[in-house]
Scaffold this motif. Structure first.
Motif, mmCIF file in Angstrom:
data_model
loop_
_atom_site.group_PDB
_atom_site.id
_atom_site.type_symbol
_atom_site.label_atom_id
_atom_site.label_comp_id
_atom_site.label_asym_id
_atom_site.label_seq_id
_atom_site.Cartn_x
_atom_site.Cartn_y
_atom_site.Cartn_z
ATOM 1 N N LEU A 77 10.925 -30.741 7.532
ATOM 2 C CA LEU A 77 9.956 -30.451 8.092
ATOM 3 C C LEU A 77 10.142 -31.730 9.304
ATOM 4 O O LEU A 77 9.583 -32.557 10.144
ATOM 5 C CB LEU A 77 8.778 -30.647 7.436
ATOM 6 N N ALA B 15 9.453 -28.906 -3.215
ATOM 7 C CA ALA B 15 8.180 -29.085 -2.229
ATOM 8 C C ALA B 15 9.311 -30.755 -1.671
ATOM 9 O O ALA B 15 9.011 -31.154 -0.504
ATOM 10 C CB ALA B 15 7.817 -29.984 -3.165
ATOM 11 N N ILE B 16 9.917 -31.380 -2.047
ATOM 12 C CA ILE B 16 10.890 -32.575 -1.677
ATOM 13 C C ILE B 16 11.973 -32.292 -0.557
ATOM 14 O O ILE B 16 12.115 -32.380 0.898
ATOM 15 C CB ILE B 16 11.594 -33.621 -2.227
ATOM 16 N N THR C 53 12.986 -42.253 2.545
ATOM 17 C CA THR C 53 12.351 -42.350 1.354
ATOM 18 C C THR C 53 12.453 -40.865 0.018
ATOM 19 O O THR C 53 12.387 -41.041 -0.342
ATOM 20 C CB THR C 53 10.761 -42.370 1.682
ATOM 21 N N LYS C 54 11.936 -39.833 1.910
ATOM 22 C CA LYS C 54 12.396 -38.474 0.347
ATOM 23 C C LYS C 54 14.113 -38.462 -0.205
ATOM 24 O O LYS C 54 14.135 -37.543 -1.549
ATOM 25 C CB LYS C 54 12.185 -37.473 1.543
ATOM 26 N N VAL D 227 11.219 -29.830 1.244
ATOM 27 C CA VAL D 227 10.786 -28.294 2.127
ATOM 28 C C VAL D 227 9.892 -29.667 3.094
ATOM 29 O O VAL D 227 9.987 -29.128 4.314
ATOM 30 C CB VAL D 227 9.712 -27.577 1.666
ATOM 31 N N THR D 228 9.669 -31.073 2.598
ATOM 32 C CA THR D 228 9.440 -31.703 3.176
ATOM 33 C C THR D 228 10.505 -32.967 4.240
ATOM 34 O O THR D 228 10.652 -33.015 5.220
ATOM 35 C CB THR D 228 8.113 -33.394 1.816
ATOM 36 N N ASN E 34 12.866 -42.877 8.587
ATOM 37 C CA ASN E 34 12.205 -43.247 7.491
ATOM 38 C C ASN E 34 11.937 -42.842 6.484
ATOM 39 O O ASN E 34 12.071 -42.783 5.234
ATOM 40 C CB ASN E 34 11.251 -44.362 8.185
ATOM 41 N N MET E 35 11.349 -41.229 6.746
ATOM 42 C CA MET E 35 11.053 -40.875 5.977
ATOM 43 C C MET E 35 11.939 -39.612 4.903
ATOM 44 O O MET E 35 11.832 -39.816 3.221
ATOM 45 C CB MET E 35 9.857 -39.252 6.659
ATOM 46 N N ILE F 45 12.180 -32.635 17.975
ATOM 47 C CA ILE F 45 11.517 -32.551 18.555
ATOM 48 C C ILE F 45 10.337 -34.070 18.873
ATOM 49 O O ILE F 45 9.565 -33.434 20.142
ATOM 50 C CB ILE F 45 10.041 -31.524 18.045
ATOM 51 N N ASP G 24 8.700 -41.848 16.799
ATOM 52 C CA ASP G 24 8.209 -40.247 16.062
ATOM 53 C C ASP G 24 9.884 -40.349 15.425
ATOM 54 O O ASP G 24 10.313 -39.683 13.619
ATOM 55 C CB ASP G 24 7.971 -38.882 16.445
ATOM 56 N N VAL H 24 11.732 -42.210 14.694
ATOM 57 C CA VAL H 24 12.287 -43.245 13.501
ATOM 58 C C VAL H 24 11.748 -42.925 12.414
ATOM 59 O O VAL H 24 11.730 -43.305 11.215
ATOM 60 C CB VAL H 24 12.169 -44.666 14.156
ATOM 61 N N LEU H 25 10.310 -42.885 12.582
ATOM 62 C CA LEU H 25 8.978 -42.514 11.486
ATOM 63 C C LEU H 25 9.859 -41.369 10.864
ATOM 64 O O LEU H 25 9.709 -40.952 9.238
ATOM 65 C CB LEU H 25 7.811 -42.049 12.504
ATOM 66 N N VAL I 23 12.845 -31.656 11.486
ATOM 67 C CA VAL I 23 12.045 -31.288 12.319
ATOM 68 C C VAL I 23 11.315 -31.935 13.584
ATOM 69 O O VAL I 23 11.351 -32.130 15.160
ATOM 70 C CB VAL I 23 11.627 -30.015 12.613
ATOM 71 N N ARG I 24 11.070 -32.664 12.614
ATOM 72 C CA ARG I 24 10.079 -33.775 13.778
ATOM 73 C C ARG I 24 10.558 -35.065 14.610
ATOM 74 O O ARG I 24 10.901 -35.576 15.202
ATOM 75 C CB ARG I 24 9.134 -34.231 12.972
#
Lengths: 98, 188
Positions: A18, A11-12, A41-42, A14-15, A37-38, A25, A31, A33-34, A21-22
């Motif tokens: 994602l 699950a981690i 953390t993951k 896959v996130t 950051n994500m 694009i 977006d 930088v977000l 990809v974010r």
């Protein structure tokens, strides 16, 4: 317990995909930088789960160090872009005054 | 007892994995920046807390739960800070908070592209003006249109809440002085 660790790490992962990809694009720089950051953390969570999956608790130190570096990096990038946005607003005002 | 711990940590881990996945999906699917931030903060709080707690139950009486607790504390101190800084920077550089235009149709994308040399406060003018006229306005015209609006918005924001960020203070004060004669837009 192995399958639980395995499912959580899937699950981690896959996130993380994602988030990448974010970041690729994402229409604004924030977006991206977000997403970074994500992703960081993951990565911390993924390292923690992997340390249990492979039975090597040393990985937790790596996770801790990665959390520190991630936070500092995101804040540095944000300071850079924030000052750039404010400066650009000031330039636009100067243009409008002319 | 061991079985009980295993079941509890399995539930926590799987719920955390679900939270993380839902947050990642939301970051992909949400329509604009601030809703994406909401989805990402879901993974930072719910996902991280559940997964780390589930791992802590498996650690036993060693150094491992303490390291996990350190990671937990650190994440919970830093991720709100990073989220705040991100939202602050995005708001200051004029990322649009609207995901629908006046007629109620969803906007295709956020139009602020800060990577290039376009002015940041363009999106205010762009959504209303150049969506109908087909991108005829140049960057300079758009900046001239948008600049008074942005100044008025900043002035009203400054008046609304005093403790603004340190970096925002100087230009905001200047803009407030400049826009004192103009009617301030929306006062929340």
């Amino acid at each position: 317990m192995e399958w639980v660790y395995f499912g959580t790490s899937i699950a981690i992962l896959v996130t993380m995909v994602l988030a990448v990809v974010r970041g690729l694009i994402g229409p604004t720089i924030f977006d991206r930088v977000l997403a970074v950051n994500m992703f960081g953390t993951k990565t911390v969570l993924f390292l923690a789960v992997i340390s249990f999956l492979s039975g090597r608790p040393d990985f937790l130190d790596l996770a801790l160090a990665y959390a520190l570096i991630n936070f500092i990096g995101v804040l540095a990038v944000l300071l850079f872009f924030q000052s750039r946005g404010v400066r650009r607003d000031a330039e636009a005002e100067r243009e409008a005054d002319k | 007892m061991d079985l009980l711990l295993d079941i509890a940590s399995a539930i926590l881990l799987l719920t955390g994995g679900f939270f993380v996945f839902v947050g990642g999906f939301g970051v992909m699917r949400m329509p604009e920046f601030f809703t994406r931030m909401h989805a990402a903060s879901l993974t930072d709080t719910g996902g991280a807390a559940l997964i780390l707690l589930g791992l802590m139950l498996q650690g036993g009486l060693t150094l491992v739960p303490f390291k996990l607790a350190a990671i937990f504390l650190f994440l919970f101190l830093t991720s709100p800070t990073a989220s705040y800084a991100l939202a602050n920077a995005a708001l200051l550089s004029g990322v649009s908070t609207a995901c629908r235009n006046e007629t109620g149709a969803p906007l295709p994308e956020n139009e602020v592209d800060s990577a290039d040399s376009k002015p940041a406060s363009k999106s205010v003018a762009k959504t209303s003006a150049s969506r109908t006229s087909g991108r005829k306005t140049t960057a300079k015209q758009a900046a001239e249109q948008a600049a008074p609006k942005a100044a008025a918005r900043k002035a009203s924001k400054k008046a609304a809440k005093k403790p603004a960020g340190k970096a925002a203070k100087k230009p905001a004060r200047k803009a407030a002085k400049k826009a004192a004669g103009k009617p301030a837009g929306k006062k929340s």
